[in-house]
Design a protein around this motif. Structure first.
Motif, PDB file in Angstrom:
ATOM      1  N   ASP A  30      -1.867   6.284  -2.004  1.00 15.66           N
ATOM      2  CA  ASP A  30      -1.584   5.626  -0.719  1.00 15.66           C
ATOM      3  C   ASP A  30      -2.444   6.126   0.440  1.00 15.66           C
ATOM      4  O   ASP A  30      -2.608   5.428   1.439  1.00 15.66           O
ATOM      5  CB  ASP A  30      -0.092   5.713  -0.363  1.00 15.66           C
ATOM      6  CG  ASP A  30       0.444   7.141  -0.349  1.00 15.66           C
ATOM      7  OD1 ASP A  30      -0.357   8.089  -0.500  1.00 15.66           O
ATOM      8  OD2 ASP A  30       1.660   7.310  -0.187  1.00 15.66           O
ATOM      9  N   ALA A  75       0.734  -2.863   4.899  1.00 16.67           N
ATOM     10  CA  ALA A  75       0.211  -1.520   5.158  1.00 16.67           C
ATOM     11  C   ALA A  75       1.311  -0.653   5.759  1.00 16.67           C
ATOM     12  O   ALA A  75       2.412  -1.125   6.053  1.00 16.67           O
ATOM     13  CB  ALA A  75      -0.997  -1.593   6.078  1.00 16.67           C
ATOM     14  N   LEU A 112       0.796  -1.223   0.000  1.00 19.11           N
ATOM     15  CA  LEU A 112       0.000   0.000   0.000  1.00 19.11           C
ATOM     16  C   LEU A 112       0.835   1.284   0.000  1.00 19.11           C
ATOM     17  O   LEU A 112       0.294   2.368   0.191  1.00 19.11           O
ATOM     18  CB  LEU A 112      -0.960   0.005   1.198  1.00 19.11           C
ATOM     19  CG  LEU A 112      -1.969  -1.145   1.256  1.00 19.11           C
ATOM     20  CD1 LEU A 112      -2.978  -0.904   2.364  1.00 19.11           C
ATOM     21  CD2 LEU A 112      -2.680  -1.342  -0.077  1.00 19.11           C
ATOM     22  N   ASP A 144      -0.136   0.401  -4.572  1.00 21.33           N
ATOM     23  CA  ASP A 144      -0.699   1.758  -4.605  1.00 21.33           C
ATOM     24  C   ASP A 144      -0.265   2.465  -5.887  1.00 21.33           C
ATOM     25  O   ASP A 144       0.675   2.030  -6.571  1.00 21.33           O
ATOM     26  CB  ASP A 144      -0.224   2.548  -3.388  1.00 21.33           C
ATOM     27  CG  ASP A 144       1.275   2.792  -3.455  1.00 21.33           C
ATOM     28  OD1 ASP A 144       1.679   3.918  -3.785  1.00 21.33           O
ATOM     29  OD2 ASP A 144       2.047   1.835  -3.217  1.00 21.33           O
ATOM     30  N   ILE A 146      -6.706   4.216  -0.505  1.00 22.01           N
ATOM     31  CA  ILE A 146      -6.671   2.927  -1.191  1.00 22.01           C
ATOM     32  C   ILE A 146      -8.099   2.415  -1.416  1.00 22.01           C
ATOM     33  O   ILE A 146      -8.956   2.511  -0.537  1.00 22.01           O
ATOM     34  CB  ILE A 146      -5.868   1.906  -0.359  1.00 22.01           C
ATOM     35  CG1 ILE A 146      -4.389   2.328  -0.259  1.00 22.01           C
ATOM     36  CG2 ILE A 146      -5.992   0.500  -0.943  1.00 22.01           C
ATOM     37  CD1 ILE A 146      -3.614   2.299  -1.557  1.00 22.01           C
ATOM     38  N   LEU A 203     -10.282  -0.237  -1.137  1.00 18.39           N
ATOM     39  CA  LEU A 203     -10.287  -1.500  -0.396  1.00 18.39           C
ATOM     40  C   LEU A 203     -11.188  -2.545  -1.029  1.00 18.39           C
ATOM     41  O   LEU A 203     -11.010  -3.743  -0.802  1.00 18.39           O
ATOM     42  CB  LEU A 203     -10.679  -1.249   1.057  1.00 18.39           C
ATOM     43  CG  LEU A 203      -9.620  -0.464   1.859  1.00 18.39           C
ATOM     44  CD1 LEU A 203     -10.156  -0.075   3.227  1.00 18.39           C
ATOM     45  CD2 LEU A 203      -8.336  -1.267   2.012  1.00 18.39           C
ATOM     46  N   ASN A 244      -6.590   3.422   5.947  1.00 10.17           N
ATOM     47  CA  ASN A 244      -6.394   2.150   5.238  1.00 10.17           C
ATOM     48  C   ASN A 244      -6.388   0.974   6.210  1.00 10.17           C
ATOM     49  O   ASN A 244      -6.997  -0.067   5.949  1.00 10.17           O
ATOM     50  CB  ASN A 244      -5.079   2.168   4.459  1.00 10.17           C
ATOM     51  CG  ASN A 244      -5.052   3.207   3.358  1.00 10.17           C
ATOM     52  OD1 ASN A 244      -6.077   3.543   2.782  1.00 10.17           O
ATOM     53  ND2 ASN A 244      -3.866   3.722   3.070  1.00 10.17           N
TER      54      ASN A 244
END
Length: 255
Positions: free
Chosen positions: A45, A63, A6, A27, A48, A50, A73
């Motif tokens: 970033d 992460a 990410l 990302d 994100i 999901l 995130n």
């Protein structure tokens, strides 16, 4: 295993481990190595997607908390019960440790130990060269021009400066990132000005933007044309690529 990163520094950790082939999503800002540009991008970033992360069915998500706002995130990963680890390196030692943590999470502990040893060996080699340098120039690092932000003592660039045989002029400020002004920088009179604006390619940074500042013609760095326009991706990301930046900085400072 199916792995998602990410943020760029996590993606670069995977490359240092030799495991880029496990990545199935990254990302939008992950741009190295070249191979990651051909896999699904999941948004910036700090935001994100999901839903896309979940669709890719990762075995592990890498992460981060390296940028304020990334907490969102992680909250989303927890809510969706997506397996993940969180990396937040603040120092070169943290980066070395994250190589081990990541490899352990991928059930490849030996690979992590090997990568950490390789990281430490490169760092120690350049430290030895830096320690034997003829002089220790004062370095002013600029992350952003308006308002001015520069790294303080709690940041990897202070370590990078020292390892390269130099000294961060803001190492006396016990912060990771310091907001300051042009007069404060003038008063510290650095030998070198090191410009690495976050998110800005070095080709877009013109030296005149630095030299034309009021009163800066008096600075030793300006008078001696010691202004380094550097790759932000080698200095602003807490990843093993900082070693590439460190080795380059040592060459620029000491030949």
């Amino acid at each position: 295993m199916r792995v998602i990163s990410l943020c760029p520094s996590n993606t670069e950790i995977m490359e240092f481990l030799g495991l880029t082939n496990l990545l199935v999503g990254v990302d939008d800002f992950s741009d190295w190595p070249e191979a990651v540009k051909s896999i699904p991008q999941l948004g910036p970033d700090l935001s994100i997607n999901l839903d896309l992360v979940e669709e890719l069915k990762p075995d592990l998500v890498l992460a981060s908390l390296s940028v304020p706002g990334m907490e969102k995130n992680i909250e989303g990963l927890v809510a969706r019960n997506i397996p993940h680890i969180v990396l937040n390196p603040q120092s070169l030692a943290d980066i070395e440790n994250d190589l081990v943590i990541t490899a352990n999470a991928l059930k490849m502990p030996e690979r992590g130990k090997e990568a950490a040893n390789r990281f430490r060996s490169r760092l120690e080699n350049i430290k030895q060269e830096g320690a034997s340098a003829d002089w220790s120039p004062k370095l002013y690092w600029e992350w952003w021009p308006k308002p001015v932000f520069t790294p303080g003592s709690i940041n990897w660039l202070t370590e990078v400066s020292e390892a390269a045989g130099g000294e961060n002029v803001f190492k006396d400020v016990e912060l990771a990132s310091v907001q300051t002004d042009w007069d404060d920088i003038k008063s510290r009179n650095p030998d070198y000005i090191c410009v690495a604006w976050v998110g800005v390619r070095k080709q877009k940074v013109k030296k005149e933007l630095i030299t034309n500042r009021p009163g800066w013609e008096e600075l030793d760095a300006v008078k001696n044309d010691r202004i380094l326009i550097l790759e932000e991706e080698l200095y602003c990301r807490p990843s093993p690529r900082l070693l590439d930046g460190l080795e380059k900085l040592h060459r620029l400072l000491h030949g």
